[in-house]
Design a protein around this motif. Structure first.
Motif, PDB file in Angstrom:
ATOM      1  N   ASP A   1      62.964  63.968  34.421  1.00 12.91           N
ATOM      2  CA  ASP A   1      63.345  64.420  35.757  1.00 12.91           C
ATOM      3  C   ASP A   1      62.888  65.863  35.985  1.00 12.91           C
ATOM      4  O   ASP A   1      62.434  66.230  37.080  1.00 12.91           O
ATOM      5  CB  ASP A   1      64.865  64.320  35.935  1.00 12.91           C
TER       6      ASP A   1
ATOM      7  N   TYR B   1      66.787  63.248  44.272  1.00 16.11           N
ATOM      8  CA  TYR B   1      66.343  62.086  43.484  1.00 16.11           C
ATOM      9  C   TYR B   1      66.946  60.813  44.063  1.00 16.11           C
ATOM     10  O   TYR B   1      68.072  60.793  44.568  1.00 16.11           O
ATOM     11  CB  TYR B   1      66.793  62.222  42.030  1.00 16.11           C
ATOM     12  N   GLU B   2      66.153  59.745  43.965  1.00 13.83           N
ATOM     13  CA  GLU B   2      66.662  58.424  44.308  1.00 13.83           C
ATOM     14  C   GLU B   2      65.828  57.365  43.597  1.00 13.83           C
ATOM     15  O   GLU B   2      64.676  57.614  43.197  1.00 13.83           O
ATOM     16  CB  GLU B   2      66.609  58.203  45.814  1.00 13.83           C
ATOM     17  N   ASN B   3      66.447  56.192  43.381  1.00 17.06           N
ATOM     18  CA  ASN B   3      65.761  55.055  42.767  1.00 17.06           C
ATOM     19  C   ASN B   3      65.459  54.034  43.858  1.00 17.06           C
ATOM     20  O   ASN B   3      66.350  53.660  44.634  1.00 17.06           O
ATOM     21  CB  ASN B   3      66.625  54.421  41.677  1.00 17.06           C
TER      22      ASN B   3
ATOM     23  N   ARG C   1      61.516  55.943  40.146  1.00 16.78           N
ATOM     24  CA  ARG C   1      62.307  57.151  40.293  1.00 16.78           C
ATOM     25  C   ARG C   1      61.534  58.096  41.215  1.00 16.78           C
ATOM     26  O   ARG C   1      60.379  58.451  40.928  1.00 16.78           O
ATOM     27  CB  ARG C   1      62.503  57.815  38.929  1.00 16.78           C
TER      28      ARG C   1
ATOM     29  N   GLN D   1      56.628  64.315  47.797  1.00 18.73           N
ATOM     30  CA  GLN D   1      57.391  63.240  47.151  1.00 18.73           C
ATOM     31  C   GLN D   1      56.621  62.778  45.916  1.00 18.73           C
ATOM     32  O   GLN D   1      55.453  62.381  46.019  1.00 18.73           O
ATOM     33  CB  GLN D   1      57.580  62.080  48.136  1.00 18.73           C
TER      34      GLN D   1
ATOM     35  N   LEU E   1      61.443  61.694  43.661  1.00 19.26           N
ATOM     36  CA  LEU E   1      61.996  63.016  43.991  1.00 19.26           C
ATOM     37  C   LEU E   1      61.312  63.544  45.249  1.00 19.26           C
ATOM     38  O   LEU E   1      60.081  63.605  45.303  1.00 19.26           O
ATOM     39  CB  LEU E   1      61.785  63.990  42.825  1.00 19.26           C
TER      40      LEU E   1
END
Length: 459
Positions: free
Chosen positions: A49, A121-123, A132, A146, A134
């Motif tokens: 991350d 962050y998101e899945n 994943r 992104q 960002l």
């Protein structure tokens, strides 16, 4: 390695201990491996991350300086992609656009996601696979970047890191198990030595087992074994002496029976034959008495406690015995002295009756005709007494201490007997927690009694 002996269903202590230690070790190592794996995977994901955030900020800086050359920037970024499949070089996909969501630049395999999404962050799912993503925005909020990574590739990289963390534990486990095995085997060696010592002994060797080199945990077992060996040696010694004494005592009446039988067989005189037959009957009776006493002692010796214990009124027992006992006129007179109040002890009425019968029989057998015999039950100085006294000649003082020995009858004993009566009384007294006492009376005569000290015999 020695285990369970053939024919025995018990489990080996060594294997039980090893199974317990191995199970504990595997449990601890499993927990350590799970925790280490989870922690390593978490750290790997945090690292990736961070890599996503660093890449996103780098792209944001590049786009502000190269907005007029976006086509060249896309080409250069595409050439920077690695051509090899490495777990730690997961391909980075990106989209670059404006705050209003318009797209300026994207990589070939970047997932389609709105650039207008809130930063963070998101899945998401892309072509059936999780990604994943960002999203970051420039401080002036005029550009949006992104970046995205395939979660499958991230998981593979995280698994690689976690596996290498757990691998040393897995590699060292067999060595640790081997060390545990040899440690347990060495630690239990004193038990093997003890078993070998016991197995190598002959039935005649009942000496105590050595305790000096035994570990502290085995000391109670060795102490118990040594006590058992001591009791066994004592029992065998008593058995040998008992067998020798019994053979000696039975030899005389049997020899008399044989001799008198030969006399009766060869005698022509009816009176001599009749006398020989009487002697045969007399010898047989004597042998029968000896055998009866021997069997009684054989039953009493192994007892550790009374077979049937209850409350016994000694006065009532003595009165019943006088009623049941037939005393001949020339044997003397028997009197009873009993307490007016019941004197109760905890014991076996049948065995205590044997005590009284033996004491009374000795008093009548070994005293001159006309001797006064007193059967008494009383409390004296807080103790309970049960015994027989006579006004006969008494016993030589040097013989008093030997009267309870088996087969001992004294030098001046002329009456027929086995020498086992007082030995039986002594054994019954031990079972009743009482003391056998014998003494010559100051005014003449002899007294044999059982004494219950204090309240020892009172229920």
């Amino acid at each position: 390695m020695p285990g369970t002996a053939p024919g025995m269903s018990g489990q080996s202590l060594r294997w039980r201990l090893l199974r317990a230690v191995f199970a504990t070790a595997f449990l601890v190592w499993g927990l350590i491996a799970i925790l280490s794996y989870g922690q390593a995977r978490h750290e790997a994901e945090e690292l990736m991350d961070g890599h996503l955030a660093q890449s996103a900020r780098l792209l944001l800086a590049l786009i502000r300086d190269n907005e007029s050359h976006l086509a060249d920037l896309a080409t250069r970024l595409a050439l920077a992609r690695s051509s090899e499949d490495r777990p730690y070089e997961s391909p980075l996909e990106f989209q670059i656009g404006r705050a209003d969501g318009s797209l300026l630049l994207r990589s070939e395999y970047a997932p389609a996601s709105s650039l207008a999404a809130a930063p963070g962050y998101e899945n998401i799912a892309h072509h059936g696979h999780p990604w994943r993503v960002l999203t970051i925005a420039a401080p002036s909020d005029d550009y949006r970047v992104q970046v995205a990574q395939s979660i499958d590739l991230r998981d593979r990289a995280a698994l690689e890191v976690a596996s290498k963390t757990v691998l040393p534990i897995a590699l060292i486990s067999p060595l640790l198990l081997l060390l545990i095995y040899f440690s347990v085997r060495r630690g239990l060696k004193p038990l093997d030595d003890l078993a070998a010592d016991v197995a190598a002994r002959s039935p005649e060797n009942l000496k105590p087992l050595a305790r000096r080199t035994a570990p502290r945990e085995v000391q109670p077992l060795l102490a118990a074994l040594n006590r058992l060996l001591a009791r066994l040696a004592d029992a065998l010694d008593k058995e040998r002496r008992f067998t020798a004494d019994a053979a000696h005592e039975l030899r005389t009446p049997l020899a008399v029976v044989k001799i008198q039988a030969q006399v009766a067989q060869l005698s022509r005189n009816p009176d001599d034959r009749q006398h020989a037959l009487k002697q045969i009957v007399f010898g047989a009776d004597r042998a029968a008495r000896v055998l009866e006493q021997l069997l009684r002692l054989a039953r009493l010796d192994p007892l550790a406690e009374l077979p049937s214990a209850g409350k016994v009124d000694l006065g009532e027992l003595a009165r019943r015995l006088l009623v049941e006992t037939a005393v001949t006129a020339d044997a003397g007179s028997v009197h009873l002295q009993a307490s007016a109040t019941p004197l109760l002890v905890r014991g076996d009425a049948e065995l205590l009756e044997i005590v009284l019968r033996n004491l009374l029989d000795n008093a009548l057998r070994y005293t001159p005709p006309g001797t006064k015999v007193t059967l008494f039950v009383q409390r004296r100085n807080g103790d309970i007494l049960l015994g027989v006294a006579d006004d006969g000649p008494g016993v030589a003082p040097e013989e008093l201490s030997r009267l309870a020995e088996r087969f001992y009858r004294g030098r001046d004993a002329h009456a027929e007997g086995s020498g086992l009566g007082l030995a039986i009384v002594q054994r019954i007294a031990e079972l009743h927690a009482a003391c056998l006492e014998v003494e010559n009376l100051s005014g003449g005569g002899f007294e044999a009694r059982l004494r219950w000290v204090g309240s020892a015999g009172v229920p």
